[in-house]
Design a protein around this motif. Sequence first.
Motif, mmCIF file in Angstrom:
data_model
loop_
_atom_site.group_PDB
_atom_site.id
_atom_site.type_symbol
_atom_site.label_atom_id
_atom_site.label_comp_id
_atom_site.label_asym_id
_atom_site.label_seq_id
_atom_site.Cartn_x
_atom_site.Cartn_y
_atom_site.Cartn_z
ATOM 1 N N ILE A 1 0.831 -1.203 0.000
ATOM 2 C CA ILE A 1 0.000 0.000 0.000
ATOM 3 C C ILE A 1 0.865 1.252 0.000
ATOM 4 N N ILE A 2 1.948 1.220 0.775
ATOM 5 C CA ILE A 2 2.826 2.391 0.888
ATOM 6 C C ILE A 2 3.581 2.645 -0.405
ATOM 7 N N GLN A 3 3.944 1.562 -1.071
ATOM 8 C CA GLN A 3 4.714 1.678 -2.313
ATOM 9 C C GLN A 3 4.001 2.587 -3.316
ATOM 10 N N ASP A 4 4.753 3.516 -3.870
ATOM 11 C CA ASP A 4 4.277 4.455 -4.887
ATOM 12 C C ASP A 4 3.388 5.582 -4.349
ATOM 13 N N LYS A 5 3.228 5.672 -3.032
ATOM 14 C CA LYS A 5 2.467 6.770 -2.449
ATOM 15 C C LYS A 5 3.361 7.999 -2.256
ATOM 16 N N THR A 6 2.746 9.181 -2.325
ATOM 17 C CA THR A 6 3.417 10.434 -1.979
ATOM 18 C C THR A 6 2.865 10.895 -0.633
ATOM 19 N N ILE A 7 3.766 11.056 0.324
ATOM 20 C CA ILE A 7 3.370 11.349 1.699
ATOM 21 C C ILE A 7 4.032 12.637 2.155
ATOM 22 N N ALA B 1 8.936 8.924 9.085
ATOM 23 C CA ALA B 1 9.498 8.993 7.736
ATOM 24 C C ALA B 1 10.546 7.909 7.517
ATOM 25 N N GLN B 2 11.400 7.673 8.504
ATOM 26 C CA GLN B 2 12.420 6.636 8.387
ATOM 27 C C GLN B 2 11.795 5.265 8.164
ATOM 28 N N ASN B 3 10.694 5.010 8.848
ATOM 29 C CA ASN B 3 10.054 3.700 8.724
ATOM 30 C C ASN B 3 9.361 3.515 7.384
ATOM 31 N N ASN C 1 9.503 1.912 -0.002
ATOM 32 C CA ASN C 1 9.634 2.500 -1.341
ATOM 33 C C ASN C 1 8.450 3.356 -1.788
ATOM 34 N N PRO C 2 8.080 4.364 -0.995
ATOM 35 C CA PRO C 2 7.046 5.287 -1.471
ATOM 36 C C PRO C 2 7.573 6.099 -2.652
ATOM 37 N N ALA C 3 6.677 6.676 -3.421
ATOM 38 C CA ALA C 3 7.097 7.474 -4.572
ATOM 39 C C ALA C 3 7.878 8.694 -4.127
ATOM 40 N N CYS C 4 7.411 9.335 -3.053
ATOM 41 C CA CYS C 4 8.077 10.543 -2.560
ATOM 42 C C CYS C 4 7.661 10.805 -1.122
ATOM 43 N N ILE C 5 8.628 11.225 -0.325
ATOM 44 C CA ILE C 5 8.354 11.693 1.024
ATOM 45 C C ILE C 5 8.674 13.179 1.067
ATOM 46 N N ILE C 6 7.705 13.966 1.501
ATOM 47 C CA ILE C 6 7.898 15.409 1.615
ATOM 48 C C ILE C 6 8.010 15.753 3.097
ATOM 49 N N LEU C 7 9.132 16.324 3.478
ATOM 50 C CA LEU C 7 9.389 16.701 4.862
ATOM 51 C C LEU C 7 9.175 18.203 5.008
ATOM 52 N N VAL D 1 -1.113 11.050 1.122
ATOM 53 C CA VAL D 1 -1.281 11.072 2.569
ATOM 54 C C VAL D 1 -0.638 12.347 3.121
ATOM 55 N N LEU D 2 -1.417 13.121 3.864
ATOM 56 C CA LEU D 2 -0.887 14.262 4.613
ATOM 57 C C LEU D 2 -0.899 13.880 6.083
ATOM 58 N N VAL D 3 0.257 13.983 6.731
ATOM 59 C CA VAL D 3 0.343 13.696 8.154
ATOM 60 C C VAL D 3 0.637 15.002 8.887
#
Length: 331
Positions: free
Chosen positions: A22-28, A43-45, A50-56, A112-114
């Motif tokens: 589910i996480i794979q290919d997601k932008t979070i 974010a480390q976890n 392999n998400p598409a992108c993590i935005i910090l 996903v917005l956290v």
Amino acid sequence: MPAPVYDTNTTASELVNDYKSIIQDKTILITGASPGSLGGYYAQNIAKANPACIILAGRNTTKLEQCTKEIQAASPKVKIRTLKLDLSSLQSTREAAAEVVDNWDDIPAIDVLVNNAGIMAPEYRVSVDGFESQFATNHLGPFLFTNLIMKKILKSTSPRIVTVASDGHRLSPLRFDDYNFDGGNTYDKWVAYGQSKTANMLMALSLANKLGIKHGLLAFSLHPGVILTNLGSHLDWDDVDVKGLWSTDRRLGNAEGWKTSFDFKTPERGVATHVYASFDPLLKANNGAYLIDSHIADPLQDTLKPWTTSEFEAERLWRLSEKLVGEEFPY
């Protein structure tokens, strides 16, 4: 095959393994991501899947870069973007949202917005816009940012918004006529914290009600547990501040006021509910729910005050928030 049962001992690593597909290919997009924070651990976890992108997103660009390096040291292939965002300032919040919506053409959707960023129990001060600092940073900033980037969230095929609240919501409902504590004259740092966490839960409920059926948006709030991170590094957990917390609880008649210690979680356990809220597929049937220990809170066993589940209170807060940020979001 029955669904797995998660509890207070469940770790983020276990959940990431279960939700990997589910996480794979997601932008979070994660707010408040810095080294040693729950946002950083989360974010480390999820980077391992392999998400598409993590935005910090955060106010300190140096810490954002440090967090990026720590994540990529363990997951070198993951794509990471950083965003300067100071949620205590409505102007900064608007500028960050405009950057995401207007300039990031390579990121067409946010899955996903956290809303993880927050502050806890500082001495009284007001934001640059004149609001009590916890109400400003923990609620008004996230409220504005979430709604300003909503167009990109709704472009996702499975949009989800997670807001980190706390069982500290027990300390106060919304003080609709005195959210600024009479200019500090009636300020109690723990009551103010409770008000801001109640606001987090009511915002999640509003988002679910307003955008769930029409747009398929899922929204949840959560209590991560008590974890020793930089969030509470300014507090005296052995004496003055913890006694103030328990005194407030006793005054309100909360069972927590008679505890003599905390059940501290490790960060691995602490961000498990972040992961659960962000990706568990079975939560769809409980849109707007408040989560704790990787399950839906049970009002008979978990701390869950009625003022956080009131649709009337949620709508009242939504309209107050629109007024205070100076913009309406009539979904």
